[in-house]
Design an enzyme around this catalytic site. Structure first.
Site, PDB file in Angstrom:
ATOM      1  N   ASP A 305       0.858  -1.171   0.000  1.00  0.00           N
ATOM      2  CA  ASP A 305       0.000   0.000   0.000  1.00  0.00           C
ATOM      3  C   ASP A 305       0.905   1.235   0.000  1.00  0.00           C
ATOM      4  OD1 ASP A 305      -2.143   1.697   0.023  1.00  0.00           O
ATOM      5  OD2 ASP A 305      -3.189   0.750   1.685  1.00  0.00           O
ATOM      6  N   GLU A 508     -10.706   7.185   4.151  1.00  0.00           N
ATOM      7  CA  GLU A 508      -9.707   6.623   5.066  1.00  0.00           C
ATOM      8  C   GLU A 508      -9.820   7.243   6.464  1.00  0.00           C
ATOM      9  OE1 GLU A 508      -5.918   5.757   3.245  1.00  0.00           O
ATOM     10  OE2 GLU A 508      -6.755   5.926   1.249  1.00  0.00           O
TER      11      GLU A 508
END
Ligand code: BGC
Ligand code: BGC
Length: 736
Positions: A305, A508
């Site tokens: 990521d 997020e």
């Protein structure tokens, strides 16, 4: 084919061989991919291989930093030609300036040209984006409902169609790597990424993950299952905080959606940015290699990521320095580092680690070889460029499909005294912040990362959609919710009120919400409306279940959950409110009564003390008609349990129902979920119509992990008498 064969034969006969004339094997599409990879690897320098293990943010090619603008020739030369970097990504909101479909295609073509024409071996570039609800970084692309809404459709065929369409848009702009679908489950609605999931259940989510993979990859666009694994249940519900999951929970709950995606052929997997049971996943060889490759048989590329090798040092504080972090992560199983900025430092460190023997050359060949394999799979060597003019045509507004998806997602939660559909209303008042703020229907990952620019996406607001979609003779008025006097006057002059509430967009960590509450003024608006005495229909545009104080919750006569429906929010809501579409969405999560209950899923272990019920259970949703079930005898075959269910529409309108089959477990010496979804199907019935459906539940849905507290065994079916349930009906079945 024949021509080439003749040519080769002529070469062989006349000249012995023609090394100068023959094209290298890796460029020959007739050769098997494995041979092409081996041939190309054998020609590459160490540096070139390390380049394939690196992914850079596109802004680096524009400004050598975060700034956006035209691509710079010298930066293309430095990073793509000299360093041989193998892939480029647009983080949320990164793209060409100006942002148009054509500019996207021209940008990826220019990048490709540098790699293919100037690179020593002509290895094409792979371009990655987060197209998580449409091609959502591109201005002009239709935005579909976010995954949570798609999950409420319980319709894998529809989700596959959406993904296929998105795949075409991606292909047309030369962006062949999609960091989607999210295969994490949404089991904690406090979490800021809840809406990016297909909800709480492994079977439902897994079916939709698989559908998305099939749809995307049908157009030869690589899907990415993310974020492997255990990302969806951070302790305390805040993004990327440490997670703790028993190995048995991992096996029974968290891995099945990934397995479903792998079985559908997903080409890539992204590692979880967080930690699990005290180990950062980017450093877990157990998860990234033993489980993912050993147990689950994955053959494709594992990508990190965003900046996550660095996070091992600065955030997790698990590695003493960057070199240790790189060694840990690459040796654990990360093939490509999404850097995205500090490319030179990464390449340099990687090289030193290889030279020092801390990362083996075999590991480099394996990782770089997988990236090349992926590029061959996607046909990039044969077709590196796209038609910029085509992009404009393909990325046109895909309104009918987006509308169908929004329609099937909308979930009717309350409908007191048959308030809906609105058939006797002459003047309808629309109010509420979500009625006019387009960013609220789009959610995060819309044009930019946090969705602040989401209003640039195509589509009308909820208010505009209702105005346009009102039947002849119905007047749709609007009142500003902030102007109490005007609002009161407008309410008095109308027959009913639609109030659209919801969340501002987020992504997020910025989206964590520990109370599940909306801003206080939204509850106040509901209470103010109550005092005015007109029937109130509440429409929610939100990426999670919300908390409601009782007095506010009890105001509306009818409640529709619309999730984050995207471009077609308004037109879809008009069809539902005015009765042209009978709602069939079903909740893909448990709606808690109090956020203190969270995490609170339908498949939790038995409660020792009675718990407060949820506000709405998993799988819940009303219709404008009624359905009844009759469950017939069940039978277990070698790999499935089958049961026939008679479904009848007993109401006066046509409608779709989602038939859900659950199992209860016999006592097996360990805890089992209170219930588990084992099969589902969606059926459309005319008024009075009856259909008998065969539901097939794969046997692995009955499996549990046997053994004591820290058991690392794999799930298996433990024999016994299971009880199947559809609606209120149950039937026993002997499983062995
Ligand atoms: C997210 C990923 C995403 C990546 C690239 C990360 O912050 O966790 O889901 O694919 O950024 O945008
Ligand atoms: C996020 C990524 C996002 C990027 C946008 C990062 O901080 O983690 O997911 O794509 O910012 O620039």
């Amino acid at each position: 084919m024949i021509k080439r064969w003749r040519f080769t034969l002529a070469c062989a006969v006349l000249l012995g061989s023609c090394p100068a004339l023959a094209q290298p094997l890796y460029k020959d599409p007739a050769q098997p991919v494995e041979k092409r990879v081996a041939d190309l690897l054998a020609r590459m320098t160490l540096e070139e291989k390390l380049g394939q293990m690196t992914q850079v943010a596109v802004s680096k090619l524009m400004s050598d930093g975060w700034g956006l603008g035209p691509l710079k020739g010298e930066l293309l030369e430095r990073y793509l030609v000299q360093r041989g970097i193998g892939s480029v990504l647009s983080g949320g909101g990164m793209g060409p300036v100006p942002n148009t479909p054509r500019a996207w295609a021209e940008m990826t073509n220019a990048i490709q040209r540098a790699a293919v024409e100037k690179g020593r071996l002509g290895i094409p570039l792979l371009y990655g984006v987060d197209a998580v609800h449409g091609h959502n970084n591109v201005v002009g692309a239709t935005l579909y409902p976010h995954s949570l809404g798609l999950a409420a459709t319980w319709n894998p065929a529809l989700v596959e169609q959406v993904a296929r369409r998105v795949g075409q848009e991606l292909r047309a702009t030369g962006t062949l790597w999609n960091f989607a679908p999210v295969a994490d489950l949404g089991r904690d609605p406090r979490w800021g990424r809840f809406y990016e999931t297909f909800g709480e259940d492994p079977l439902l989510a897994g079916s939709l993950v698989a559908a998305t993979v099939r749809g995307l990859q049908a157009g030869r666009v690589a899907a990415t299952l993310k974020h492997f694994t255990g990302y969806g249940q951070p302790l305390g519900g805040t993004d990327r905080s440490p997670a703790f999951l028993a190995p048995r929970t991992l096996q029974e709950v968290w891995l099945p959606p990934f397995r479903a995606g792998l079985e559908a052929g997903a080409l890539t997997v992204m590692a979880n940015s967080g930690s699990l049971n005290g180990v950062p996943v980017h450093a877990s060889r157990y998860l990234l290699t033993d489980v993912l490759r050993g147990q689950m048989g994955f053959k494709g590329v594992v990508i990190s990521d965003w900046n996550d090798i660095d996070k091992l040092v600065g955030d997790h504080k698990a590695a003493a320095g960057f070199a240790d972090a790189v060694a840990m992560s690459i040796n654990a199983g990360v093939d490509v580092y999404m850097v995205p900025m500090e490319v030179d430092r990464y390449l340099q460190t990687l090289k030193e680690l290889v030279e020092a023997g801390r990362i083996s050359r075999a590991r480099v060949d394996e990782a770089a070889g997988r990236v090349l394999w992926l590029k061959f799979q996607l046909g990039l060597f044969e077709r590196p460029y796209v038609e910029a003019a085509e992009a404009e045509k393909v990325v046109e507004a895909q309104r009918p499909l987006a509308k169908q998806a929004a329609l099937e997602s909308i979930t009717l939660l309350e409908n007191a005294a048959f308030t809906l559909p609105l058939t006797n209303v002459k003047t309808l008042l629309v109010t509420g912040p979500a009625a006019t703020d387009k960013t609220m229907q789009m959610g995060g990952w819309s044009i930019d990362w946090q969705g602040k620019e989401g209003a640039k996406a195509p589509g009308a607001t909820v208010l505009e959609g209702l105005q346009k979609g009102a039947p002849q003779g119905v007047k749709v008025a609007y009142a500003d919710p902030k102007d109490a006097r005007a609002l009161a006057a407008a309410v008095r002059a109308s027959d009913a009120v639609v109030v659209a509430l919801g969340e501002k967009p987020y992504a997020e960590n910025e989206g964590n919400n520990l109370t599940g509450e909306l801003p206080a003024e939204q509850y106040k608006l509901l209470r103010d409306l109550k005092a005015l005495g007109k029937p109130v229909v509440l429409v929610l545009l939100a990426g999670r279940p919300l908390a409601f104080p009782d007095d506010a919750w009890l105001v509306p006569k009818a409640i529709l959950m619309a999730y984050l429906p995207g471009s077609e929010a308004g037109s879809a809501l008009a069809d539902v409110l005015f009765g042209r579409h009978n709602p069939s969405g079903r909740l893909p999560f448990t709606w808690p009564k109090l956020f203190g209950q969270v995490p609170f899923t339908y498949d939790r272990y038995p409660d020792i003390y009675p718990k407060a019920e949820p506000l709405y259970p998993f799988g819940y949703g009303l219709s404008y008609t009624d359905f009844t079930y009759r469950l017939q005898a069940a039978r277990a075959t070698a790999n499935a349990v089958e049961v026939d269910v008679e479904v009848r529409n007993t109401g006066k309108r046509a409608g779709s129902d989602v038939v859900q089959l659950y199992t209860r477990f016999p006592p097996l010496g360990l805890l089992a979920p209170r219930e588990r979804l084992v099969a589902f199907t969606k059926v459309n019935l005319e008024p009075g119509q009856t259909r008998t459906l065969k539901l097939t539940a794969p046997l692995d849905r009955f499996a549990l992990v046997p053994g004591d507290v820290f058991s690392l065994e794999l799930p298996r079916v433990l024999p016994g008498r299971y009880v199947l349930r559809v609606g209120e009906q149950t039937v026993g079945v002997e499983v062995r």
